[in-house]
Design a protein around this motif. Structure first.
Motif, PDB file in Angstrom:
ATOM      1  N   GLU A  17       0.596  -0.718  -0.090  1.00  0.00           N
ATOM      2  CA  GLU A  17      -0.107   0.074  -0.132  1.00  0.00           C
ATOM      3  C   GLU A  17       0.985   0.916  -0.407  1.00  0.00           C
ATOM      4  OE1 GLU A  17      -3.713   1.818   2.525  1.00  0.00           O
ATOM      5  OE2 GLU A  17      -2.651  -0.177   3.576  1.00  0.00           O
ATOM      6  N   GLN A  18       0.680   2.053  -0.802  1.00  0.00           N
ATOM      7  CA  GLN A  18       0.983   3.821  -1.028  1.00  0.00           C
ATOM      8  C   GLN A  18       0.535   4.992  -1.111  1.00  0.00           C
ATOM      9  OE1 GLN A  18       4.753   4.056  -1.658  1.00  0.00           O
ATOM     10  NE2 GLN A  18       4.817   1.247  -1.357  1.00  0.00           N
ATOM     11  N   LEU A  19       0.358   4.638   0.409  1.00  0.00           N
ATOM     12  CA  LEU A  19       0.057   5.857   0.993  1.00  0.00           C
ATOM     13  C   LEU A  19       0.667   6.835   0.911  1.00  0.00           C
ATOM     14  CD1 LEU A  19      -2.769   5.215   4.225  1.00  0.00           C
ATOM     15  CD2 LEU A  19      -3.603   5.642   1.937  1.00  0.00           C
ATOM     16  N   PRO A  20       0.321   8.424   0.598  1.00  0.00           N
ATOM     17  CA  PRO A  20       1.139   9.591   1.023  1.00  0.00           C
ATOM     18  C   PRO A  20       1.823   9.556   2.458  1.00  0.00           C
ATOM     19  CG  PRO A  20      -0.985  10.210   0.550  1.00  0.00           C
ATOM     20  CD  PRO A  20      -1.406   8.732   0.488  1.00  0.00           C
ATOM     21  N   PHE A  21       3.013  10.257   3.190  1.00  0.00           N
ATOM     22  CA  PHE A  21       3.404  10.186   4.531  1.00  0.00           C
ATOM     23  C   PHE A  21       2.932  11.763   4.588  1.00  0.00           C
ATOM     24  CE2 PHE A  21       6.730   8.055   1.806  1.00  0.00           C
ATOM     25  CZ  PHE A  21       7.284   7.005   2.858  1.00  0.00           C
ATOM     26  N   CYS A  28       4.125   7.804  11.408  1.00  0.00           N
ATOM     27  CA  CYS A  28       4.590   8.054   9.564  1.00  0.00           C
ATOM     28  C   CYS A  28       6.044   8.143   9.979  1.00  0.00           C
ATOM     29  CB  CYS A  28       3.825   9.326   9.247  1.00  0.00           C
ATOM     30  SG  CYS A  28       4.782   9.428   7.505  1.00  0.00           S
ATOM     31  N   PRO A  29       6.753   7.011   9.284  1.00  0.00           N
ATOM     32  CA  PRO A  29       8.338   7.274   9.414  1.00  0.00           C
ATOM     33  C   PRO A  29       9.115   8.646   8.684  1.00  0.00           C
ATOM     34  CG  PRO A  29       7.428   6.449   7.255  1.00  0.00           C
ATOM     35  CD  PRO A  29       7.100   6.488   8.109  1.00  0.00           C
ATOM     36  N   SER A  30       7.809   9.825   8.908  1.00  0.00           N
ATOM     37  CA  SER A  30       8.626  11.286   7.749  1.00  0.00           C
ATOM     38  C   SER A  30       8.643  12.000   9.080  1.00  0.00           C
ATOM     39  CB  SER A  30       7.921  11.834   7.066  1.00  0.00           C
ATOM     40  OG  SER A  30       6.642  12.240   7.589  1.00  0.00           O
ATOM     41  N   GLY A  35      12.228  14.843  12.420  1.00  0.00           N
ATOM     42  CA  GLY A  35      13.599  15.940  13.085  1.00  0.00           C
ATOM     43  C   GLY A  35      14.560  15.952  13.416  1.00  0.00           C
ATOM     44  N   HIS A  36      14.825  14.836  12.106  1.00  0.00           N
ATOM     45  CA  HIS A  36      16.687  14.494  12.237  1.00  0.00           C
ATOM     46  C   HIS A  36      16.982  15.635  11.326  1.00  0.00           C
ATOM     47  CE1 HIS A  36      16.546  10.299  11.927  1.00  0.00           C
ATOM     48  NE2 HIS A  36      16.556  10.300  13.452  1.00  0.00           N
ATOM     49  N   VAL A  37      16.527  16.879  10.549  1.00  0.00           N
ATOM     50  CA  VAL A  37      17.109  17.693   9.724  1.00  0.00           C
ATOM     51  C   VAL A  37      16.685  18.940  10.277  1.00  0.00           C
ATOM     52  CG1 VAL A  37      15.865  19.202   7.990  1.00  0.00           C
ATOM     53  CG2 VAL A  37      15.800  16.153   7.673  1.00  0.00           C
TER      54      VAL A  37
END
Length: 139
Positions: A17-21, A28-30, A35-37
């Motif tokens: 399944e490809q849902l938008p982030f 959500c992994p984004s 946070g890293h950025v």
């Protein structure tokens, strides 16, 4: 967030399944990458690498105040996210260079706009801080 106002969870890693982030969704992994950025050391490290390729100790001097351990953790996270490329040279002593990937360059271009805006508007920030502190001291 979905167009209907509901929050979508990221799909299971094993699903097709490809849902938008959606950074606002807890799973959500984004959110981790954001946070890293945008964390203190991540944004400063990316900003430093915007100027070119650096060795570890050069980066540590450029990002004034970061500890060796924190810079190492930051670089690992940014490398894992595909934003930073680490290249170890087979020399004696070993030489390791860090540079932005194409994805890292794209992210950092936008980040630099934010950094420049904050630096340009610091006089307004300092005035606001003084006003805030004065009001708190009075009350």
């Amino acid at each position: 967030m979905a167009t209907d106002g509901t929050v979508r969870e990221a799909p299971d890693p094993g699903s097709d399944e490809q849902l938008p982030f959606d950074v606002f969704a807890r799973a959500c992994p984004s959110r981790d990458t954001l946070g890293h950025v945008t964390g203190r050391w991540g944004s400063l490290t990316l900003g430093a690498l915007h100027d070119g390729t650096f060795r570890f100790n050069e980066l540590r001097r450029r990002v004034d105040g970061v500890s060796e351990k924190m810079l190492s953790q930051t670089l690992h996270a940014l490398e894992r996210d595909g934003l930073v490329h680490r290249e170890a040279q087979p020399t004696n002593p070993p030489r390791v260079d860090y540079a932005l990937t194409p994805l890292g360059q794209a992210v950092t271009e936008r980040l630099m706009g934010l950094i420049e805006l904050v630096e340009e508007r610091m006089p307004e920030v300092l005035v606001a801080r003084e006003r805030y502190d004065a009001e708190r001291a009075e009350g």
